[in-house]
Design a protein around this motif. Structure first.
Motif, PDB file in Angstrom:
ATOM      1  N   GLN A 245       0.837  -1.205   0.000  1.00 48.11           N
ATOM      2  CA  GLN A 245       0.000   0.000   0.000  1.00 48.11           C
ATOM      3  C   GLN A 245       0.865   1.246   0.000  1.00 48.11           C
ATOM      4  O   GLN A 245       0.577   2.230  -0.680  1.00 48.11           O
ATOM      5  CB  GLN A 245      -0.921  -0.015   1.223  1.00 48.11           C
ATOM      6  CG  GLN A 245      -1.962  -1.129   1.175  1.00 48.11           C
ATOM      7  CD  GLN A 245      -3.011  -0.980   2.245  1.00 48.11           C
ATOM      8  OE1 GLN A 245      -3.723   0.020   2.286  1.00 48.11           O
ATOM      9  NE2 GLN A 245      -3.096  -1.975   3.122  1.00 48.11           N
ATOM     10  N   GLN A 246       1.956   1.192   0.772  1.00 45.79           N
ATOM     11  CA  GLN A 246       2.851   2.351   0.844  1.00 45.79           C
ATOM     12  C   GLN A 246       3.422   2.695  -0.530  1.00 45.79           C
ATOM     13  O   GLN A 246       3.529   3.864  -0.900  1.00 45.79           O
ATOM     14  CB  GLN A 246       4.000   2.049   1.804  1.00 45.79           C
ATOM     15  CG  GLN A 246       5.068   3.140   1.863  1.00 45.79           C
ATOM     16  CD  GLN A 246       6.298   2.692   2.630  1.00 45.79           C
ATOM     17  OE1 GLN A 246       6.292   1.676   3.316  1.00 45.79           O
ATOM     18  NE2 GLN A 246       7.377   3.441   2.499  1.00 45.79           N
ATOM     19  N   GLY A 247       3.782   1.689  -1.295  1.00 44.75           N
ATOM     20  CA  GLY A 247       4.453   1.938  -2.568  1.00 44.75           C
ATOM     21  C   GLY A 247       3.540   2.107  -3.756  1.00 44.75           C
ATOM     22  O   GLY A 247       3.964   2.638  -4.787  1.00 44.75           O
ATOM     23  N   LEU A 248       2.270   1.673  -3.656  1.00 43.76           N
ATOM     24  CA  LEU A 248       1.412   1.671  -4.835  1.00 43.76           C
ATOM     25  C   LEU A 248       0.195   2.586  -4.740  1.00 43.76           C
ATOM     26  O   LEU A 248      -0.472   2.827  -5.762  1.00 43.76           O
ATOM     27  CB  LEU A 248       0.943   0.242  -5.135  1.00 43.76           C
ATOM     28  CG  LEU A 248       2.063  -0.757  -5.465  1.00 43.76           C
ATOM     29  CD1 LEU A 248       1.495  -2.139  -5.719  1.00 43.76           C
ATOM     30  CD2 LEU A 248       2.877  -0.290  -6.663  1.00 43.76           C
ATOM     31  N   LYS A 249      -0.130   3.087  -3.567  1.00 48.45           N
ATOM     32  CA  LYS A 249      -1.266   4.026  -3.468  1.00 48.45           C
ATOM     33  C   LYS A 249      -0.798   5.427  -3.875  1.00 48.45           C
ATOM     34  O   LYS A 249      -0.733   6.350  -3.070  1.00 48.45           O
ATOM     35  CB  LYS A 249      -1.847   4.017  -2.056  1.00 48.45           C
ATOM     36  CG  LYS A 249      -2.626   2.756  -1.739  1.00 48.45           C
ATOM     37  CD  LYS A 249      -3.581   2.896  -0.570  1.00 48.45           C
ATOM     38  CE  LYS A 249      -2.925   3.368   0.696  1.00 48.45           C
ATOM     39  NZ  LYS A 249      -3.853   3.369   1.838  1.00 48.45           N
ATOM     40  N   ARG A 250      -0.459   5.534  -5.165  1.00 46.70           N
ATOM     41  CA  ARG A 250       0.076   6.781  -5.717  1.00 46.70           C
ATOM     42  C   ARG A 250      -0.433   6.958  -7.132  1.00 46.70           C
ATOM     43  O   ARG A 250      -0.681   5.995  -7.848  1.00 46.70           O
ATOM     44  CB  ARG A 250       1.613   6.738  -5.755  1.00 46.70           C
ATOM     45  CG  ARG A 250       2.279   6.735  -4.399  1.00 46.70           C
ATOM     46  CD  ARG A 250       3.763   6.483  -4.529  1.00 46.70           C
ATOM     47  NE  ARG A 250       4.432   6.592  -3.240  1.00 46.70           N
ATOM     48  CZ  ARG A 250       5.584   6.021  -2.948  1.00 46.70           C
ATOM     49  NH1 ARG A 250       6.213   5.310  -3.852  1.00 46.70           N
ATOM     50  NH2 ARG A 250       6.135   6.167  -1.749  1.00 46.70           N
ATOM     51  N   ARG A 251      -0.564   8.230  -7.521  1.00 44.89           N
ATOM     52  CA  ARG A 251      -0.875   8.561  -8.902  1.00 44.89           C
ATOM     53  C   ARG A 251       0.220   9.495  -9.418  1.00 44.89           C
ATOM     54  O   ARG A 251       0.641  10.437  -8.728  1.00 44.89           O
ATOM     55  CB  ARG A 251      -2.226   9.255  -9.002  1.00 44.89           C
ATOM     56  CG  ARG A 251      -3.415   8.342  -8.730  1.00 44.89           C
ATOM     57  CD  ARG A 251      -3.505   7.193  -9.704  1.00 44.89           C
ATOM     58  NE  ARG A 251      -4.880   6.746  -9.882  1.00 44.89           N
ATOM     59  CZ  ARG A 251      -5.236   5.725 -10.634  1.00 44.89           C
ATOM     60  NH1 ARG A 251      -4.314   5.031 -11.274  1.00 44.89           N
ATOM     61  NH2 ARG A 251      -6.506   5.379 -10.758  1.00 44.89           N
ATOM     62  N   PHE A 252       0.651   9.241 -10.641  1.00 48.81           N
ATOM     63  CA  PHE A 252       1.716  10.048 -11.240  1.00 48.81           C
ATOM     64  C   PHE A 252       1.145  10.905 -12.366  1.00 48.81           C
ATOM     65  O   PHE A 252       0.311  10.442 -13.154  1.00 48.81           O
ATOM     66  CB  PHE A 252       2.819   9.144 -11.777  1.00 48.81           C
ATOM     67  CG  PHE A 252       3.686   8.556 -10.696  1.00 48.81           C
ATOM     68  CD1 PHE A 252       4.919   9.114 -10.395  1.00 48.81           C
ATOM     69  CD2 PHE A 252       3.261   7.453  -9.965  1.00 48.81           C
ATOM     70  CE1 PHE A 252       5.722   8.575  -9.397  1.00 48.81           C
ATOM     71  CE2 PHE A 252       4.047   6.909  -8.970  1.00 48.81           C
ATOM     72  CZ  PHE A 252       5.289   7.469  -8.680  1.00 48.81           C
TER      73      PHE A 252
ATOM     74  N   CYS B 229       3.877  13.298  -8.045  1.00 50.48           N
ATOM     75  CA  CYS B 229       3.371  12.070  -7.434  1.00 50.48           C
ATOM     76  C   CYS B 229       2.415  12.458  -6.314  1.00 50.48           C
ATOM     77  O   CYS B 229       2.789  13.193  -5.391  1.00 50.48           O
ATOM     78  CB  CYS B 229       4.535  11.244  -6.890  1.00 50.48           C
ATOM     79  SG  CYS B 229       4.033   9.730  -6.057  1.00 50.48           S
ATOM     80  N   ILE B 230       1.184  11.967  -6.386  1.00 52.78           N
ATOM     81  CA  ILE B 230       0.160  12.338  -5.407  1.00 52.78           C
ATOM     82  C   ILE B 230      -0.436  11.062  -4.812  1.00 52.78           C
ATOM     83  O   ILE B 230      -0.902  10.174  -5.543  1.00 52.78           O
ATOM     84  CB  ILE B 230      -0.958  13.184  -6.057  1.00 52.78           C
ATOM     85  CG1 ILE B 230      -0.356  14.433  -6.714  1.00 52.78           C
ATOM     86  CG2 ILE B 230      -2.008  13.567  -5.018  1.00 52.78           C
ATOM     87  CD1 ILE B 230      -1.359  15.262  -7.490  1.00 52.78           C
ATOM     88  N   GLY B 231      -0.409  10.947  -3.513  1.00 53.48           N
ATOM     89  CA  GLY B 231      -0.959   9.782  -2.844  1.00 53.48           C
ATOM     90  C   GLY B 231      -2.449   9.901  -2.615  1.00 53.48           C
ATOM     91  O   GLY B 231      -3.051  10.970  -2.791  1.00 53.48           O
ATOM     92  N   PHE B 232      -3.064   8.794  -2.251  1.00 49.52           N
ATOM     93  CA  PHE B 232      -4.489   8.808  -1.936  1.00 49.52           C
ATOM     94  C   PHE B 232      -4.772   7.767  -0.869  1.00 49.52           C
ATOM     95  O   PHE B 232      -3.949   6.889  -0.593  1.00 49.52           O
ATOM     96  CB  PHE B 232      -5.333   8.536  -3.197  1.00 49.52           C
ATOM     97  CG  PHE B 232      -5.021   7.225  -3.858  1.00 49.52           C
ATOM     98  CD1 PHE B 232      -5.621   6.038  -3.441  1.00 49.52           C
ATOM     99  CD2 PHE B 232      -4.111   7.167  -4.905  1.00 49.52           C
ATOM    100  CE1 PHE B 232      -5.325   4.840  -4.039  1.00 49.52           C
ATOM    101  CE2 PHE B 232      -3.806   5.956  -5.522  1.00 49.52           C
ATOM    102  CZ  PHE B 232      -4.421   4.789  -5.077  1.00 49.52           C
ATOM    103  N   THR B 233      -5.925   7.861  -0.252  1.00 48.81           N
ATOM    104  CA  THR B 233      -6.371   6.861   0.720  1.00 48.81           C
ATOM    105  C   THR B 233      -7.660   6.231   0.204  1.00 48.81           C
ATOM    106  O   THR B 233      -8.290   6.741  -0.733  1.00 48.81           O
ATOM    107  CB  THR B 233      -6.602   7.487   2.102  1.00 48.81           C
ATOM    108  OG1 THR B 233      -7.555   8.558   1.986  1.00 48.81           O
ATOM    109  CG2 THR B 233      -5.301   8.034   2.676  1.00 48.81           C
TER     110      THR B 233
END
Length: 730
Positions: A118-125, A172-176
């Motif tokens: 989750q730490q490494g993949l809950k991201r949008r580029f 790079c922007i994360g999300f929950t």
């Protein structure tokens, strides 16, 4: 057969989507969690740089347990005969690339908690396009200032920028899970994403995850990408138009228009301002079209080399992997076997091995030598004892099983699978080679797993109680572990003290004769046949062991006296490092009193065991010249003090205690009992050392003094080993 080709990354994503590329269950963790590391590979794609290779093994779906790319979920392929490309190498880069440039990973997971990280993949580029009004403060990679994208033919034309240049433009922007953001994969794709991308203060954002449309909404995703790029182009056009309207005179207008048009068009626009909108519309369409074309070409021509290996070349696939990953994590035969066995059981095979290693064990103490019996009994009663755990077969902190353990596990499995009923007369070297092991029946390994783990634990018990081995890496010849564990697959043999005695005699004769110093495979097969034939009564003659015993500390250029006394250095022959440890381990196996304290008994199971250090009996300082550093002597393999004959294990505290003593004072502290136990000759006494110091010997005389002492120790040691090895089989 091995195929090598480049790749259309969109096609790779489609293969992931259709579950034609899957990850064998190797227990590999996702490690590219760092945002900066992920940005680097994105930059490589967008600057048209090579991004490495992926190694794929083609095989039937039924061959390996596997997971979806980027997911913890097991893949369930309905057609077991379907040919799958199993990803052996490239998990990290392929997972990141699929996550950055598509939605495929999220579409194949029911919830975000199913992600491999989750730490490494809950991201949008996103690719950030600078605003026209700010472009003077930024590097104009995309032709914003003159509204003309510089790359017209991306199929054949590389950009003039490098990966480091584009990195500031990767956002790079994360999300929950439930944040409702328009870029969140759990949120339906809508024009809200357009609004978000066009309202960023630092520029306009192009969602890179729309570049490889997948799933039922593939057309909608493609349309959304087209519209957002076109809207970014319109926003830039609006900025330019607004700036033009703010100009105050014709001179300013001319200078401004020359940023975008040639002189003839500038004149027309000055004469008729309505033409500006038409020309900017044309530039807007052209810029947007070229940016879309460039980004799509970056993806379709991503320089990701595919190496495809067929099932018949599995062993070669491992070699390819190791060559691709020099110095990195090595793909092993065990990895492939582990994935195969995963098809036989729902229980994770790696965790199963760990559980077997850590499980409480039972030992028949009647097989122990008398001197070791009380020591081990006390250890079991006071601390509990598990030979596998004690020897370090599994590292709890790193959740890592020793490679020596997994190698021996597979060797034992293969030897027993190919030689039923412990009849090893037909055993071959090939039975411990990769090709044979990779073809093992997964059901056999699944069924015999616990038995093999028990046999390995018994072997560790033997090495600790009989051979002075404290840690698994101290088993210098790893195939000896295979041999002992294979013998101990037989319960009757493990519970027979005479078998332990025979194996111990064989062990000492082998390590001190150089039997395993080369060609370990054939030596193992030969010895396995000799030992098991003797145990079955097929060949009650032990002449082979008598011959081996004759070579103890007498193997030319391995353990002969001249070599150990450094008499062959002029021929560039020096003793091999393992001999030092074999000698120390021999004494440790028999137990002895501490060199300086008769109240301390040194054994594999003593409290200080893991802290014992190899110590020079005759200190290096005895050979030191005026102004010479002992560290220099320590690294001189030809120095007589570095002979294997000059070593014994002592505690770190003892080493510290005597470190500043003079030679005579040091000798006085050595107890008589330890001199007897460790075969330290009487010549090494305080009185002799005092005379030695007074005589002020030259280099040769100093060396001769040590050689005389070590020569006597050699004679005593050789006699003791031979006598001990003989007594074990009488």
């Amino acid at each position: 057969m091995i195929e090598k080709n480049g790749s259309d990354f969109k096609e790779i994503v489609r293969e992931i989507e259709n579950e034609n590329i899957l990850l064998p269950d190797f227990q590999r963790e996702f490690k590219w969690k760092d945002e900066d590391m992920q940005k680097d590979i994105v930059c490589s794609v967008l600057s048209r740089m090579p991004i490495g290779s992926i190694l794929l093994l083609k095989s039937k779906a039924s061959e390996y347990a596997c997971k979806k790319i980027g997911s913890k979920l097991d893949a369930e392929v309905s057609d077991s005969n379907k040919e799958i490309s199993f990803l052996l190498d490239g998990q990290q880069r392929l997972t990141v690339l699929a996550n950055v440039f598509s939605n495929v990973i999220f579409e194949q997971t029911n919830k975000l908690s199913d992600l491999i990280s989750q730490q490494g993949l809950k991201r949008r580029f996103f690719l950030r396009i600078p605003k026209w009004t700010n472009i003077k403060n930024e590097n104009d990679l995309f032709g914003i200032q003159n509204f003309s994208f510089s790359i017209q033919n991306p199929d054949s034309e590389d950009p003039n920028f490098l990966t480091g240049d584009i990195k500031p433009y990767i956002e790079c922007i994360g999300f929950t899970a439930n944040d409702g953001k328009p870029y969140n994969p759990n949120v339906c794709l809508s024009t809200d994403l357009d609004t978000f991308c066009l309202s960023n203060d630092n520029g306009y954002l192009i969602p890179l995850f729309l570049l490889c449309p997948t799933g039922d909404n593939a057309n909608l995703i493609g349309d959304r990408f087209e519209i957002i790029v076109e809207d970014v182009a319109k926003k830039i056009k609006d900025e330019i138009t607004l700036a033009y309207k703010s100009l105050k005179n014709n001179e300013e207008e001319k200078l401004f228009l020359k940023l975008f048009f040639d002189d003839s068009k500038v004149k027309k626009i000055i004469d008729d301002s309505s033409i500006l909108n038409v020309e900017l519309d044309s530039k807007c369409r052209s810029w947007g079209r070229n940016l879309k074309l460039y980004l799509n070409t970056c993806i379709s021509q991503a320089r990701l080399n595919q190496i495809l290996v067929t099932e018949t070349n599995r062993s070669r696939a491992i070699d390819i992997y190791e060559n691709l990953n020099k110095g990195g994590i090595s793909l092993s035969t065990f990895d492939l076997i582990m994935a195969k066995v995963g098809k036989e059981s729902t229980q994770n095979f790696y965790k199963r091995l760990v559980s077997n290693i850590k499980a409480p064990k039972q030992y028949n103490l009647s097989v122990l030598p008398d001197k070791m019996l009380n020591i081990v009994s006390n250890y079991i009663n006071n601390k509990g004892y598990n030979a596998s755990v004690y020897i370090g077969a599994y590292n709890e902190d790193r959740n890592e099983i020793s490679p020596k353990y997994t190698e021996a596990f597979l060797n034992v499995a293969s030897l027993c699978a190919n030689n039923k009923n412990f009849d090893f007369n037909q055993a071959k070297n090939d039975h411990m080679k990769r090709d044979c092991i990779l073809n093992l029946d997964s059901a056999y390994i699944n069924n015999e797993c616990e038995k093999i783990c028990i046999a390995l634990d018994r072997a560790f018990f033997f090495f600790q109680t009989r051979c002075g081995i404290r840690a698994i890496n101290e088993i210098n010849y790893s195939l000896m572990l295979t041999l002992v564990a294979t013998v101990f697959m037989n319960n009757e043999w493990f519970n027979d003290k005479k078998v332990h005695d025979l194996l111990e005699s064989w062990y000492w004769c082998s390590v001190f004769s150089g039997e395993f110093d080369r060609d370990q495979n054939p030596q193992t097969i030969k010895c396995l046949k000799q030992i098991t034939n003797y145990l079955f009564g097929k060949n009650p003659n032990l002449k082979w062991l008598d011959d081996l015993r004759d070579s103890v500390l007498n193997a030319n250029n391995f353990s002969d006296k001249d070599l150990l006394l450094m008499e062959k250095t002029e021929y560039d022959r020096i003793p091999k490092a393992p001999l030092r440890h074999f000698i120390c381990q021999y004494f440790l196996s028999k137990t002895y009193t501490d060199m300086f304290d008769e109240n301390i008994v040194i054994s594999v199971f003593s409290d200080v065991s893991k802290k014992l250090e190899a110590h020079h009996i005759v200190p290096l300082g005895s050979q030191k010249k005026v102004g010479e550093n002992t560290e220099k002597l320590r690294g001189d393999d030809t120095n007589i003090c570095n002979s294997p004959l000059n070593f014994v294990y002592i505690t770190k505290d003892s080493n510290t205690t005597i470190s500043s003593d003079s030679l005579p004072d040091y000798a006085r502290k050595i107890t008589n009992q330890s001199k007897s136990d460790l075969k330290i000759p009487s010549e090494f006494s305080a009185s002799n050392l005092e005379e030695y110091i007074k005589a002020d010997k030259n280099d040769n005389e100093r060396s001769d003094f040590v050689k005389k002492f070590l020569s006597n120790r050699f004679d005593a040691l050789q006699g003791d080993i031979k006598s001990h090895a003989k007594s074990l089989i009488m």
